[in-house]
Design a protein around this motif. Structure first.
Motif, PDB file in Angstrom:
ATOM      1  N   GLN A  79       0.859  -1.180   0.000  1.00 21.11           N
ATOM      2  CA  GLN A  79       0.000   0.000   0.000  1.00 21.11           C
ATOM      3  C   GLN A  79       0.892   1.225   0.000  1.00 21.11           C
ATOM      4  O   GLN A  79       1.626   1.462   0.963  1.00 21.11           O
ATOM      5  N   THR A  80       0.870   1.998  -1.081  1.00 21.58           N
ATOM      6  CA  THR A  80       1.693   3.204  -1.132  1.00 21.58           C
ATOM      7  C   THR A  80       1.276   4.146  -0.004  1.00 21.58           C
ATOM      8  O   THR A  80       0.096   4.439   0.179  1.00 21.58           O
ATOM      9  N   GLY A  81       2.252   4.584   0.764  1.00 21.64           N
ATOM     10  CA  GLY A  81       1.987   5.432   1.923  1.00 21.64           C
ATOM     11  C   GLY A  81       1.831   4.650   3.209  1.00 21.64           C
ATOM     12  O   GLY A  81       1.829   5.233   4.299  1.00 21.64           O
ATOM     13  N   GLY A  82       1.706   3.331   3.131  1.00 22.62           N
ATOM     14  CA  GLY A  82       1.577   2.480   4.311  1.00 22.62           C
ATOM     15  C   GLY A  82       2.874   1.741   4.591  1.00 22.62           C
ATOM     16  O   GLY A  82       3.764   1.642   3.737  1.00 22.62           O
ATOM     17  N   ALA A  83       2.974   1.208   5.792  1.00 21.28           N
ATOM     18  CA  ALA A  83       4.174   0.465   6.181  1.00 21.28           C
ATOM     19  C   ALA A  83       4.245  -0.853   5.420  1.00 21.28           C
ATOM     20  O   ALA A  83       3.218  -1.496   5.159  1.00 21.28           O
ATOM     21  N   ALA A  84       5.451  -1.268   5.067  1.00 17.89           N
ATOM     22  CA  ALA A  84       5.648  -2.539   4.377  1.00 17.89           C
ATOM     23  C   ALA A  84       5.393  -3.698   5.332  1.00 17.89           C
ATOM     24  O   ALA A  84       5.755  -3.641   6.511  1.00 17.89           O
ATOM     25  N   SER A  85       4.762  -4.744   4.814  1.00 18.23           N
ATOM     26  CA  SER A  85       4.630  -5.984   5.586  1.00 18.23           C
ATOM     27  C   SER A  85       6.008  -6.615   5.732  1.00 18.23           C
ATOM     28  O   SER A  85       6.958  -6.261   5.013  1.00 18.23           O
ATOM     29  N   LEU A  86       6.130  -7.567   6.661  1.00 18.27           N
ATOM     30  CA  LEU A  86       7.403  -8.255   6.835  1.00 18.27           C
ATOM     31  C   LEU A  86       7.815  -8.999   5.556  1.00 18.27           C
ATOM     32  O   LEU A  86       8.989  -8.923   5.146  1.00 18.27           O
ATOM     33  N   PRO A  87       6.890  -9.720   4.861  1.00 17.38           N
ATOM     34  CA  PRO A  87       7.301 -10.351   3.599  1.00 17.38           C
ATOM     35  C   PRO A  87       7.784  -9.349   2.555  1.00 17.38           C
ATOM     36  O   PRO A  87       8.735  -9.628   1.817  1.00 17.38           O
ATOM     37  N   LEU A  88       7.140  -8.176   2.486  1.00 20.82           N
ATOM     38  CA  LEU A  88       7.573  -7.168   1.516  1.00 20.82           C
ATOM     39  C   LEU A  88       8.929  -6.594   1.921  1.00 20.82           C
ATOM     40  O   LEU A  88       9.808  -6.409   1.065  1.00 20.82           O
ATOM     41  N   GLU A  89       9.120  -6.310   3.200  1.00 21.11           N
ATOM     42  CA  GLU A  89      10.414  -5.820   3.673  1.00 21.11           C
ATOM     43  C   GLU A  89      11.532  -6.807   3.321  1.00 21.11           C
ATOM     44  O   GLU A  89      12.598  -6.418   2.827  1.00 21.11           O
ATOM     45  N   THR A  90      11.270  -8.090   3.562  1.00 19.29           N
ATOM     46  CA  THR A  90      12.269  -9.121   3.282  1.00 19.29           C
ATOM     47  C   THR A  90      12.597  -9.183   1.799  1.00 19.29           C
ATOM     48  O   THR A  90      13.767  -9.266   1.410  1.00 19.29           O
ATOM     49  N   LEU A  91      11.566  -9.125   0.956  1.00 16.55           N
ATOM     50  CA  LEU A  91      11.807  -9.153  -0.494  1.00 16.55           C
ATOM     51  C   LEU A  91      12.567  -7.912  -0.934  1.00 16.55           C
ATOM     52  O   LEU A  91      13.527  -8.004  -1.721  1.00 16.55           O
ATOM     53  N   ALA A  92      12.166  -6.739  -0.466  1.00 18.92           N
ATOM     54  CA  ALA A  92      12.764  -5.488  -0.927  1.00 18.92           C
ATOM     55  C   ALA A  92      14.216  -5.336  -0.468  1.00 18.92           C
ATOM     56  O   ALA A  92      14.999  -4.625  -1.113  1.00 18.92           O
ATOM     57  N   GLU A  93      14.605  -5.987   0.633  1.00 17.18           N
ATOM     58  CA  GLU A  93      15.978  -5.880   1.138  1.00 17.18           C
ATOM     59  C   GLU A  93      16.870  -7.037   0.709  1.00 17.18           C
ATOM     60  O   GLU A  93      18.096  -6.873   0.651  1.00 17.18           O
ATOM     61  N   SER A  94      16.271  -8.215   0.420  1.00 16.48           N
ATOM     62  CA  SER A  94      17.098  -9.387   0.125  1.00 16.48           C
ATOM     63  C   SER A  94      16.719 -10.110  -1.164  1.00 16.48           C
ATOM     64  O   SER A  94      17.467 -10.976  -1.628  1.00 16.48           O
ATOM     65  N   GLY A 196      21.641  -8.777   3.191  1.00 19.37           N
ATOM     66  CA  GLY A 196      20.297  -8.760   2.649  1.00 19.37           C
ATOM     67  C   GLY A 196      19.339  -8.175   3.684  1.00 19.37           C
ATOM     68  O   GLY A 196      19.437  -7.015   4.073  1.00 19.37           O
ATOM     69  N   PHE A 197      18.427  -9.020   4.164  1.00 19.31           N
ATOM     70  CA  PHE A 197      17.419  -8.564   5.121  1.00 19.31           C
ATOM     71  C   PHE A 197      18.030  -8.211   6.471  1.00 19.31           C
ATOM     72  O   PHE A 197      18.876  -8.923   6.999  1.00 19.31           O
ATOM     73  N   ASN A 198      17.568  -7.093   7.017  1.00 18.84           N
ATOM     74  CA  ASN A 198      17.909  -6.675   8.376  1.00 18.84           C
ATOM     75  C   ASN A 198      16.622  -6.222   9.043  1.00 18.84           C
ATOM     76  O   ASN A 198      15.930  -5.348   8.532  1.00 18.84           O
ATOM     77  N   ALA A 199      16.300  -6.814  10.182  1.00 16.01           N
ATOM     78  CA  ALA A 199      15.013  -6.541  10.831  1.00 16.01           C
ATOM     79  C   ALA A 199      14.877  -5.108  11.324  1.00 16.01           C
ATOM     80  O   ALA A 199      13.764  -4.615  11.518  1.00 16.01           O
ATOM     81  N   MET A 200      16.010  -4.428  11.539  1.00 12.26           N
ATOM     82  CA  MET A 200      15.934  -3.042  12.010  1.00 12.26           C
ATOM     83  C   MET A 200      15.476  -2.135  10.872  1.00 12.26           C
ATOM     84  O   MET A 200      16.034  -2.178   9.768  1.00 12.26           O
ATOM     85  N   ARG A 201      14.490  -1.305  11.135  1.00 15.46           N
ATOM     86  CA  ARG A 201      14.001  -0.354  10.142  1.00 15.46           C
ATOM     87  C   ARG A 201      14.571   1.026  10.496  1.00 15.46           C
ATOM     88  O   ARG A 201      14.278   1.577  11.561  1.00 15.46           O
ATOM     89  N   ASP A 202      15.374   1.564   9.567  1.00 15.56           N
ATOM     90  CA  ASP A 202      16.040   2.849   9.850  1.00 15.56           C
ATOM     91  C   ASP A 202      15.716   3.899   8.791  1.00 15.56           C
ATOM     92  O   ASP A 202      16.513   4.796   8.531  1.00 15.56           O
ATOM     93  N   ASP A 203      14.525   3.782   8.172  1.00 17.62           N
ATOM     94  CA  ASP A 203      14.113   4.758   7.170  1.00 17.62           C
ATOM     95  C   ASP A 203      12.723   5.278   7.542  1.00 17.62           C
ATOM     96  O   ASP A 203      12.313   5.164   8.704  1.00 17.62           O
TER      97      ASP A 203
END
Length: 244
Positions: A79-94, A196-203
């Protein structure tokens, strides 16, 4: 004597007739049992066949293996403007899409064959029943970035006719979960081979259009990227053709 023989013969004849009728009756019962109407075979569910083709439009941004997700119509991959789900975060970082398989509302996850190189395309064919065409999504990571991804978000195939094709262009999105530092050790692609994936969100922790990479060539001194890793939108073309 002849009278006794005649009577005996009549008794024997009557007994044989009775036995024959009993046997025929029994046979008739067995025939009825064997002629019970069998249950009809299950009617095969007709399938609708599709070909999904993804083309990498960038100069030097390999894409992670394509993730094609079939899911419920009330779900969106992001969802543009919404927080990424954990699966999306994992895909986008790794580039790892496996987490979508366990996500609520997802019915199936199909993965591409491997890295999609710049300028290359890959096709994935699907066989879907009529109740499985309500919503599909396509996702991939731009692997020479911190957390950029692209794809197609929740598209219905219900109205796509046989032999028809629909085409979409995708911009690059930023998952908003990792700062775009471009620093050594933070990018998983071949430009760096880093984390790749890092659980810490720094953005900013929200999905938005990606601002693009800067690179060392354009003044970001600690960047491991060069000008060749920069990209313009769109970064992907996605076409869906109904075959049958």
């Amino acid at each position: 004597m002849s009278i006794i023989k005649q009577m005996t013969h009549k008794r024997l004849t009557a007994s044989m007739v009775f036995a024959t009728l009993f046997t025929l009756s029994a046979c008739s019962d067995n025939d009825n049992d064997s002629m019970d109407t069998p249950e009809p075979p299950p009617v095969p569910v007709p399938t609708q066949d599709y070909r999904v083709t993804v083309t990498n439009l960038t100069a030097n941004q390999p894409m992670s293996p394509i993730a094609l997700i079939r899911h419920q119509a009330d779900m969106t991959a992001w969802q543009t403007g919404g927080a990424a789900s954990l699966p999306l975060e994992t895909l986008a970082e790794s580039g790892d899409s496996a987490g979508f398989a366990d996500m609520e509302g997802v019915d199936a996850l199909v993965k591409g064959q491997g890295i999609l190189a710049p300028g290359m395309k890959e096709s994935i064919e699907l066989k879907l029943s009529p109740d499985e065409v309500a919503s599909i999504s396509v996702l991939t990571m731009l692997v020479n970035t911190n957390d950029a991804f692209a794809g197609l978000n929740s598209v219905s195939l219900v109205d796509l006719a046989v032999n028809a094709t629909v085409t979409f262009n995708s911009i690059a999105y930023d998952a908003g979960t990792e700062a775009n530092s471009e620093a050594k050790g933070t990018i998983p692609g071949p430009a760096d081979g880093g984390e790749g994936f890092n659980a810490m969100r720094d953005d900013v922790d929200r999905v938005h259009a990606h601002p693009g990479v800067i690179s060392a060539d354009d003044g970001l001194a600690n960047s491991v990227l060069s000008a060749s890793h920069r990209f313009d939108n769109p970064v992907l073309t996605i076409s869906i053709e109904r075959l049958r």
